[in-house]
Write a protein that holds these residues in place. Structure first.
Motif, short mmCIF file in Angstrom:
data_model
loop_
_atom_site.label_atom_id
_atom_site.label_comp_id
_atom_site.label_asym_id
_atom_site.label_seq_id
_atom_site.Cartn_x
_atom_site.Cartn_y
_atom_site.Cartn_z
N PHE A 5 0.86 -1.18 0.00
CA PHE A 5 0.00 0.00 0.00
C PHE A 5 0.90 1.23 0.00
O PHE A 5 2.08 1.15 0.32
CB PHE A 5 -0.96 0.00 1.20
CG PHE A 5 -0.37 0.52 2.49
CD1 PHE A 5 -0.72 1.77 2.98
CD2 PHE A 5 0.54 -0.24 3.22
CE1 PHE A 5 -0.19 2.26 4.16
CE2 PHE A 5 1.09 0.24 4.41
CZ PHE A 5 0.72 1.50 4.88
N LYS A 6 0.34 2.39 -0.36
CA LYS A 6 1.08 3.65 -0.36
C LYS A 6 0.85 4.32 0.99
O LYS A 6 -0.27 4.70 1.32
CB LYS A 6 0.59 4.56 -1.49
CG LYS A 6 0.90 4.04 -2.89
CD LYS A 6 2.35 4.28 -3.26
CE LYS A 6 2.60 3.92 -4.73
NZ LYS A 6 4.02 4.06 -5.10
N SER A 10 3.11 8.25 -1.43
CA SER A 10 4.28 8.10 -2.29
C SER A 10 5.16 6.91 -1.93
O SER A 10 5.80 6.33 -2.81
CB SER A 10 5.12 9.38 -2.27
OG SER A 10 5.56 9.66 -0.95
N VAL A 11 5.23 6.53 -0.66
CA VAL A 11 6.13 5.46 -0.23
C VAL A 11 5.37 4.13 -0.15
O VAL A 11 4.41 3.99 0.62
CB VAL A 11 6.77 5.78 1.14
CG1 VAL A 11 7.66 4.62 1.60
CG2 VAL A 11 7.60 7.06 1.05
N LEU A 55 9.66 -2.14 7.01
CA LEU A 55 9.76 -0.71 7.26
C LEU A 55 10.22 0.02 6.00
O LEU A 55 10.91 -0.57 5.15
CB LEU A 55 10.78 -0.43 8.36
CG LEU A 55 10.47 -1.00 9.75
CD1 LEU A 55 11.65 -0.76 10.68
CD2 LEU A 55 9.21 -0.39 10.32
N ARG A 56 9.86 1.28 5.86
CA ARG A 56 10.41 2.07 4.76
C ARG A 56 11.94 2.01 4.84
O ARG A 56 12.53 2.01 5.92
CB ARG A 56 9.91 3.51 4.77
CG ARG A 56 10.29 4.34 5.98
CD ARG A 56 9.93 5.81 5.76
NE ARG A 56 8.51 6.03 5.58
CZ ARG A 56 8.00 7.08 4.93
NH1 ARG A 56 8.80 8.00 4.41
NH2 ARG A 56 6.70 7.23 4.80
N CYS A 76 3.18 2.89 10.50
CA CYS A 76 2.43 1.87 11.25
C CYS A 76 0.97 2.30 11.41
O CYS A 76 0.05 1.50 11.23
CB CYS A 76 3.09 1.64 12.61
SG CYS A 76 2.32 0.32 13.58
N PHE A 77 0.76 3.56 11.74
CA PHE A 77 -0.60 4.08 11.87
C PHE A 77 -1.36 3.97 10.55
O PHE A 77 -2.52 3.53 10.52
CB PHE A 77 -0.54 5.54 12.33
CG PHE A 77 -1.84 6.28 12.21
CD1 PHE A 77 -2.92 5.95 13.03
CD2 PHE A 77 -1.99 7.29 11.28
CE1 PHE A 77 -4.13 6.63 12.90
CE2 PHE A 77 -3.20 7.97 11.16
CZ PHE A 77 -4.26 7.64 11.97
N ARG A 78 -0.70 4.34 9.45
CA ARG A 78 -1.37 4.31 8.14
C ARG A 78 -1.68 2.88 7.71
O ARG A 78 -2.68 2.63 7.04
CB ARG A 78 -0.51 5.02 7.09
CG ARG A 78 -0.39 6.53 7.32
CD ARG A 78 0.32 7.21 6.18
NE ARG A 78 0.64 8.61 6.50
CZ ARG A 78 1.85 9.08 6.74
NH1 ARG A 78 2.91 8.28 6.65
NH2 ARG A 78 2.04 10.35 7.03
#
Length: 258
Positions: A5-6, A10-11, A55-56, A76-78
Motif C-alpha cells: 500500500f502507499k 508516495s512510499v 519498514l520504509r 504503522c498508523f497508516r
C-alpha cells in the motif's frame, strides 16, 4: 501472500497478513525485514491475525533517501487505517520497539497491548554505533564484515540459531551501505522519556540477559516510567530472544496477549 500500500501517497510499504483473529502487528529491527519473524509467525497466527511489514528503507518496501522515526511511527498508523483495524496489539523488536513505544505515545486509541523486545526509550546514536565505540580498540582497522563478526558475541548469545536467522533475513533482502546509513540516521536523537509516563496500556518488556546492544538496564528504565509495564528477562538470549529462544518467546507472547 505479500501485498503493498502507499503509506503517505508516495512510499510503498510491503506487508503480509497471516491467520485470523485479534490483530497483532510485528515490527522488525534495523537493517532487517519481515523475515526476522519467521520463527514466530506460524505459531502466533494460530491465535491472531498476524501482520508483518517491511519498514520504509528496508526489505521490499520503498527506500527513500531520507526518513525519520516519526515517519516509521506514521507508517504503522497508516497501515492500521489501510487495513481498517480499530485497535491492534503491537510487538516491536529493537528499532521496532522504539517505533512501538512512539506509537503508544502518538496513537494510544489504536493500541490494545504492547510488547517491546530489546528496546530502549531514547538514543542519540544507533545502539550499534554505541557498541562500536565501546569496543573501538578491538575493531580498529577491520573491514566492515569483520567488524560485525567481532561484535556478534557482544550482541547475541545463541550463535548457531542467530547465524541461520540472519541468513534467512539476508536471503529475503539486503541493504547497501548507504541504505544502512540512512536507516541508522532515522534512529538518531529520539527521546520518549518525558512521554512514557503517560502510556496507559499493558506493556510487556522482553530482553535477553546477554544483550550487549540494548542491555537489560534499557528495558528497566522503561519499566520504571510506564506504570502498567512488566519486564521479563530471557537468560539464554542476547539481543534476539524472538529467535534465540523462540519457543519460549512465542508462548510468552500468547500468554500475555490472552
Amino acid at each position: 501472500m505479500m501485498v503493498t500500500f502507499k503509506s503517505d501517497g508516495s512510499v510503498t510499504i510491503a506487508y503480509e497478513v497471516t491467520g485470523q483473529g485479534e490483530p497483532l502487528i510485528l515490527i522488525h529491527g534495523i537493517n532487517g525485514n519481515l523475515e526476522m519473524f519467521y520463527h514466530n509467525v506460524e505459531e502466533l497466527s494460530k491465535y491472531y491475525q498476524v501482520i508483518t511489514y517491511d519498514l520504509r528503507g528496508h526489505g521490499k518496501s520503498d527506500r527513500p533517501l531520507n526518513y525519520t522515526m516519526n515517519d516509521h511511527i506514521d507508517d504503522c498508523f497508516r497501515l492500521i487505517i489501510h487495513l481498517n483495524i480499530k485497535r491492534a496489539n503491537i510487538l516491536g523488536f529493537s528499532l521496532g520497539a522504539y517505533i512501538g513505544l512512539g506509537f503508544a505515545i502518538n496513537y494510544p486509541e489504536y493500541l490494545h497491548k504492547l510488547i517491546l523486545v530489546g528496546g530502549k526509550g531514547h538514543g542519540e546514536v544507533s545502539s550499534y554505533a554505541r557498541l562500536m565505540t565501546k569496543h573501538r580498540h578491538e575493531i580498529k582497522g577491520l573491514p566492515k564484515n569483520e567488524v560485525l563478526e567481532k561484535l556478534k558475541p557482544y550482541i547475541y548469545h545463541n550463535k548457531d540459531i542467530v547465524e541461520e536467522w540472519l541468513q534467512n533475513v539476508s536471503h529475503y533482502a539486503t541493504m547497501t551501505p548507504d541504505e544502512e546509513a540512512i536507516a541508522s540516521r532515522s534512529m538518531a536523537n529520539f527521546d520518549f522519556r518525558n512521554s512514557m509516563e503517560f502510556i496507559d496500556k499493558e506493556v510487556l518488556l522482553i530482553v535477553g540477559e546477554h544483550d550487549g546492544l540494548n542491555p537489560p538496564f534499557e528495558s528497566e528504565a522503561i519499566e520504571q516510567k510506564v506504570k502498567r509495564s512488566h519486564m521479563l528477562e530471557f537468560n539464554k538470549s542476547g539481543h534476539a530472544p524472538l529467535a534465540e529462544e523462540y519457543e519460549r518467546f512465542n508462548d510468552t507472547v500468547v500468554r500475555f496477549l490472552s
